[in-house]
Design an enzyme around this catalytic site. Structure first.
Site, PDB file in Angstrom:
ATOM      1  N   ASP A  92      21.907  11.317  12.720  1.00 43.94           N
ATOM      2  CA  ASP A  92      21.286  12.065  11.639  1.00 43.94           C
ATOM      3  C   ASP A  92      22.283  12.801  10.742  1.00 43.94           C
ATOM      4  OD1 ASP A  92      19.328  13.262  10.035  1.00 43.94           O
ATOM      5  OD2 ASP A  92      19.201  14.982  11.365  1.00 43.94           O
ATOM      6  N   CYS A 147      11.450  -5.514   4.583  1.00 44.86           N
ATOM      7  CA  CYS A 147      10.046  -5.402   5.009  1.00 44.86           C
ATOM      8  C   CYS A 147       9.148  -6.298   4.162  1.00 44.86           C
ATOM      9  CB  CYS A 147       9.603  -3.949   4.895  1.00 44.86           C
ATOM     10  SG  CYS A 147       9.446  -3.414   3.174  1.00 44.86           S
ATOM     11  N   CYS A 150       4.967  -4.683   0.606  1.00 43.44           N
ATOM     12  CA  CYS A 150       3.554  -4.581   0.182  1.00 43.44           C
ATOM     13  C   CYS A 150       3.292  -3.401  -0.768  1.00 43.44           C
ATOM     14  CB  CYS A 150       2.660  -4.453   1.415  1.00 43.44           C
ATOM     15  SG  CYS A 150       2.903  -2.899   2.305  1.00 43.44           S
ATOM     16  N   CYS A 153       3.524   2.071   1.074  1.00 44.50           N
ATOM     17  CA  CYS A 153       4.232   3.357   1.216  1.00 44.50           C
ATOM     18  C   CYS A 153       4.385   4.024  -0.161  1.00 44.50           C
ATOM     19  CB  CYS A 153       5.584   3.166   1.884  1.00 44.50           C
ATOM     20  SG  CYS A 153       6.634   1.959   1.071  1.00 44.50           S
ATOM     21  N   CYS A 157       2.544   7.643  -1.024  1.00 45.91           N
ATOM     22  CA  CYS A 157       3.410   8.825  -1.098  1.00 45.91           C
ATOM     23  C   CYS A 157       2.841   9.836  -2.090  1.00 45.91           C
ATOM     24  CB  CYS A 157       4.821   8.419  -1.518  1.00 45.91           C
ATOM     25  SG  CYS A 157       5.873   9.834  -1.871  1.00 45.91           S
ATOM     26  N   CYS A 169      11.044  14.450  -2.088  1.00 47.69           N
ATOM     27  CA  CYS A 169      10.259  14.127  -0.892  1.00 47.69           C
ATOM     28  C   CYS A 169       9.681  15.416  -0.288  1.00 47.69           C
ATOM     29  CB  CYS A 169      11.202  13.448   0.095  1.00 47.69           C
ATOM     30  SG  CYS A 169      10.493  13.152   1.694  1.00 47.69           S
ATOM     31  N   CYS A 196       6.927  15.068   6.757  1.00 52.56           N
ATOM     32  CA  CYS A 196       5.833  14.316   6.132  1.00 52.56           C
ATOM     33  C   CYS A 196       5.921  12.898   6.697  1.00 52.56           C
ATOM     34  CB  CYS A 196       6.004  14.295   4.617  1.00 52.56           C
ATOM     35  SG  CYS A 196       4.848  13.185   3.781  1.00 52.56           S
ATOM     36  N   CYS A 199       4.256   8.024   4.406  1.00 48.58           N
ATOM     37  CA  CYS A 199       4.721   6.667   4.074  1.00 48.58           C
ATOM     38  C   CYS A 199       4.917   5.815   5.321  1.00 48.58           C
ATOM     39  CB  CYS A 199       5.995   6.702   3.226  1.00 48.58           C
ATOM     40  SG  CYS A 199       7.359   7.579   3.963  1.00 48.58           S
ATOM     41  N   CYS A 203       2.205   2.224   6.587  1.00 42.44           N
ATOM     42  CA  CYS A 203       2.980   0.974   6.630  1.00 42.44           C
ATOM     43  C   CYS A 203       2.362  -0.002   7.644  1.00 42.44           C
ATOM     44  CB  CYS A 203       4.427   1.288   7.018  1.00 42.44           C
ATOM     45  SG  CYS A 203       5.412  -0.202   7.232  1.00 42.44           S
TER      46      CYS A 203
END
Ligand code: SF4
Ligand code: SF4
Length: 263
Positions: A92, A147, A150, A153, A157, A169, A196, A199, A203
């Site tokens: 992270d 991915c 589609c 997300c 959002c 965000c 949050c 999104c 999915c």
């Protein structure tokens, strides 16, 4: 490493040859890693999804267990003790492109929301990286996969910040100190007082994620935060062991006040 990861329940990892392209933050890299020659990196996934109880939660999924940094640090220490190797570790807060390394390692696909999505655990994974200071047997990086594209997300959002927009965000907003009233209102467009997940929730590749096999992420869960729970964490001096604790008590009180006023 195999023995340690097997004991912990870490199933997905790859060791790759070191490449300067993984450096995202050059200053941080120079400060923390310049003394060492890095030969290889091991990138691995720490899944954290657990099925939630019926009650509504107000914390992001990643923050309901104890802080993942605590788990990662402990894992790194164990690895160093067992291998006798000096290892640099990141999770992270990292100078590295973690998602890029995970994609090179074939550990998932790249979501339009910028997250890595694994076929078994969805996007509910923390990515850990060990940097090795001795030569290792390495795999060859694989071509990246994307991915479904589609757009769910993007549409889901509430801040409309996926797909190139510069809007902020909401997860970042829940972590911002000294928010204005406007920002408080904006934050409440999400459902949570910390983070949050919207999104990720919409999915289709996250429809049926498996529960984490890692016991650390199944224990001492906290689905909701309110004044009395916060008080208890502060009194017991355990706020710093929570992923939502790092910005301090004052911000959490502001978030609690904002969300309960809304409710
Ligand atoms: S976490 Fe929330 S605000 Fe941030 S990109 Fe995802 S849906 Fe949008
Ligand atoms: S919702 Fe669709 S576009 Fe967004 S990450 Fe998932 S599969 Fe990709």
């Amino acid at each position: 490493m195999e023995v340690l990861f097997k004991k912990e329940g870490i199933e997905y990892y790859t060791t790759l040859p070191w490449n300067e392209k993984y450096v995202k933050n050059k200053d941080m890299w120079a400060n923390q890693c310049k003394e060492n020659t890095v030969f290889a990196l091991t990138v691995f996934l720490m899944p954290y999804y657990v099925k939630e109880p019926l009650e509504e939660r107000n914390l992001s999924r990643y923050a309901i267990a104890k802080d993942y940094h605590v788990y990662f640090d402990c894992l790194l220490k164990q690895y160093e003790e067992k291998s006798g190797e000096k290892v640099l570790g990141f999770c992270d807060h990292s100078p590295l492109y973690e998602v890029e390394a995970a994609l090179d390692g074939g550990l998932g696909v790249l979501g339009k929301n910028g997250l890595l999505i694994h076929e078994k655990y969805g996007s509910y994974v923390f990515i850990g990286i060990f940097l090795h200071t001795k030569p290792m047997v390495c795999s060859i990086p694989v071509p990246h996969k994307e991915c479904l594209g589609c757009g769910a997300c993007e549409q889901g959002c509430p801040a409309k910040c996926i797909g190139g927009s510069k809007k902020r965000c909401l997860s970042a907003l829940t972590q911002k100190k000294n928010r204005t009233q406007e920002e408080d209102k904006e934050m409440l467009r999400g459902k949570l007082l910390w983070g949050c997940d919207l999104c990720q929730e919409v999915c289709p590749l996250n429809r049926l994620p498996c529960e984490t096999p890692l016991s650390f992420f199944k224990e001492e869960l906290l689905w909701n935060l309110d004044e009395s729970i916060l008080e208890r964490l502060v009194k017991k001096n355990t706020l710093s062991q929570r992923a939502f604790g790092w910005r301090g008590e004052k911000l959490l009180r502001q978030n609690i006040a904002a969300i309960y006023k809304k409710g």
